[in-house]
Write an enzyme that holds these catalytic residues in place. Structure first.
Site, short mmCIF file in Angstrom:
data_model
loop_
_atom_site.label_atom_id
_atom_site.label_comp_id
_atom_site.label_asym_id
_atom_site.label_seq_id
_atom_site.Cartn_x
_atom_site.Cartn_y
_atom_site.Cartn_z
N PRO A 1 0.84 -1.21 0.00
CA PRO A 1 0.00 0.00 0.00
C PRO A 1 0.87 1.25 0.00
CG PRO A 1 0.01 -1.02 2.18
CD PRO A 1 0.77 -1.95 1.28
N ASP B 1 5.86 2.16 1.92
CA ASP B 1 4.98 1.01 2.14
C ASP B 1 4.33 1.20 3.51
OD1 ASP B 1 3.80 -1.43 2.68
OD2 ASP B 1 5.47 -2.64 1.97
N HIS B 2 3.03 1.44 3.52
CA HIS B 2 2.34 1.76 4.77
C HIS B 2 2.26 0.57 5.73
CE1 HIS B 2 0.31 4.45 7.34
NE2 HIS B 2 -0.32 5.16 6.43
N ARG B 3 2.57 -0.63 5.26
CA ARG B 3 2.61 -1.77 6.16
C ARG B 3 3.79 -1.65 7.12
NH1 ARG B 3 2.98 -6.57 1.87
NH2 ARG B 3 4.62 -5.12 1.20
N VAL B 4 4.79 -0.88 6.72
CA VAL B 4 6.05 -0.81 7.46
C VAL B 4 6.33 0.59 7.99
CG1 VAL B 4 8.52 -1.28 7.35
CG2 VAL B 4 6.96 -2.63 5.96
#
Length: 432
Positions: free
Chosen positions: A239, A407-410
């Site tokens: 994302p 990367d919005h997961r990280v």
């Protein structure tokens, strides 16, 4: 007698093929001389001889796809006897099938593997398995053309497309599938009309004349196919979100102009500043691993280089330990190697953060797709004079726009903003 083996060109490279031999049998070669051009799934490079002597025997011909560390040639002195297996020169059990004389009465052995046959449970490459699943092909009915009967991707494609009647090398089949070329329409130049890689490339380069109003169709090159696959995977799995800052480059420009021992590019300055910012914010120099986040100790900065065939990203390793002059020298060397096709896979693998600079093309601002396994990429625009307000007055300053794709997961938004604030401060204060 020296065995010359297909080099291990990076940990992820399992197979490669000889594009062409640059030396002929009987020619003298010196250590370091280019003797062959080798094609992996990512790049074509020149392979330099690890030994000096006479090229006594070419074991693996052009267009033959073989595993790395397979013996491809023999180098020795003119009076040395060539090893014999089955009445013909041989280099190693791994390539005995390419050098042994066929015999209908001999018993197959480890040194002379039997001709590949279709069999249930036959070994298959990962790509062959993936292609079989994609095409719903039965691997037990596919005859493998790889070493020891291993089933390759081209074998699966040939079986599924009923192209088995066309005699072609495995590499020619693979290139034909990539280029969208019908092997049945290609005239073979090999022994007994066998279709070679060069035949396929020739057919792809000279398509039939298009009728009026037709759309020009350009088959994908291997590099373009890989770029498309990886960028699509990155964009649709990570994302993305974007943070942009404007940087006043007046101090950086003065710093650069004052240098006399060497002249760094603005991209060198950005790379150096990025390395320093990542040292302060190591949470940006991370990788998403599905069930964990890996924070990488070394800062390995990739920088995008545009080539006629596509895009490649050489890597400046351990950038945190290198001075601006070190970065300048290494970037110039890597860029030159990229442009002449001499990058090794290890030169463009292992990145932890990537920088893409389109400023030289007159681009003010853009967003970039993350170059996985990185979790962020920095997009760099051109330096352009713009009016800005300073202490209530309007001034013209050299402004550069930087955009971080994360990367919005990280990486959360606040972290991205803090990192970009530090990067902006380093560039605006010319703290290199």
């Amino acid at each position: 007698m020296h065995e010359i083996k297909m080099p291990q060109m990076g940990q992820s490279v399992e197979e490669a093929s000889i594009v062409q031999w640059l030396k002929k049998e009987g020619e003298r070669v010196e250590k370091g001389d280019p003797i062959a051009s080798i094609q992996t799934d990512k790049a074509e490079i020149e392979y330099e001889s690890p030994e000096s002597g006479i090229l006594r025997k070419i074991v693996v011909p052009a267009d033959e796809l073989v595993p790395v560390m397979t013996v491809i040639a023999l180098i020795g002195e003119a009076d040395e006897a060539l090893p014999e297996v089955g009445g013909a020169p041989a280099a190693a059990p791994s390539v005995a099938a390419a050098t042994a004389t066929a015999s209908t009465t001999s018993t197959p052995s480890a040194a002379s593997p039997p001709a590949p046959v279709a069999k249930t449970g036959a070994a298959a490459s990962p790509r062959a398995k993936a292609k079989a699943a994609e095409l719903n092909a039965d691997l037990s009915k596919v005859a493998g053309s790889g070493v020891g009967g291993r089933i390759m991707e081209a074998d699966v494609v040939a079986q599924a497309s009923a192209a088995g009647e066309v005699r072609a090398t495995p590499t020619a089949k693979r290139v034909a599938e990539m280029q969208g070329v019908d092997l049945g329409q290609v005239a073979g130049s090999g022994p007994r009309g066998k279709v070679m890689k060069a035949d396929v490339l020739g057919a792809a380069a000279t398509p039939p004349p298009a009728a009026a109003g037709d759309v020009k169709r350009t088959p994908l090159s291997p590099m373009r196919r890989i770029i498309a696959q990886r960028m699509a995977e990155s964009l649709f799995t990570a994302p993305h979100y974007y943070v942009t800052v404007e940087v006043d480059m007046a101090a950086a420009a003065s710093y650069r102009s004052a240098m006399t021992t060497f002249k760094p590019s603005y991209n060198d300055l950005v790379i150096r500043a990025t390395a320093r910012a990542l040292q302060k914010w190591p949470q940006v120099n991370v990788r998403w691993c599905g069930d964990a986040v890996e924070e990488v100790a070394d800062i390995n900065l990739g920088f995008a280089v545009a080539l006629p065939t596509g895009l490649i990203v050489p890597v400046v390793r351990r950038a945190q330990d290198k001075s601006l002059q070190d970065i300048n020298r290494e970037c110039r060397e890597l860029t030159e190697k990229a442009r002449v096709g001499k990058l090794l896979p290890d030169d463009y693998q292992g990145n932890t953060f990537t920088i893409s600079n389109l400023g030289g093309f007159g681009v003010d601002h853009f967003t970039a797709i993350i170059n996985q396994p990185d979790s962020a990429i920095l997009a760099v625009g051109q330096i352009k004079d713009r009016p800005v307000v300073i202490d209530g007055g309007i001034h013209v300053r050299p402004i550069m726009k930087l955009t971080l794709s994360s990367d919005h997961r990280v990486i959360d938004g606040a972290l991205a903003a803090q990192f970009m604030g530090t990067l902006k401060q380093i560039l605006e204060s010319a703290d290199f």
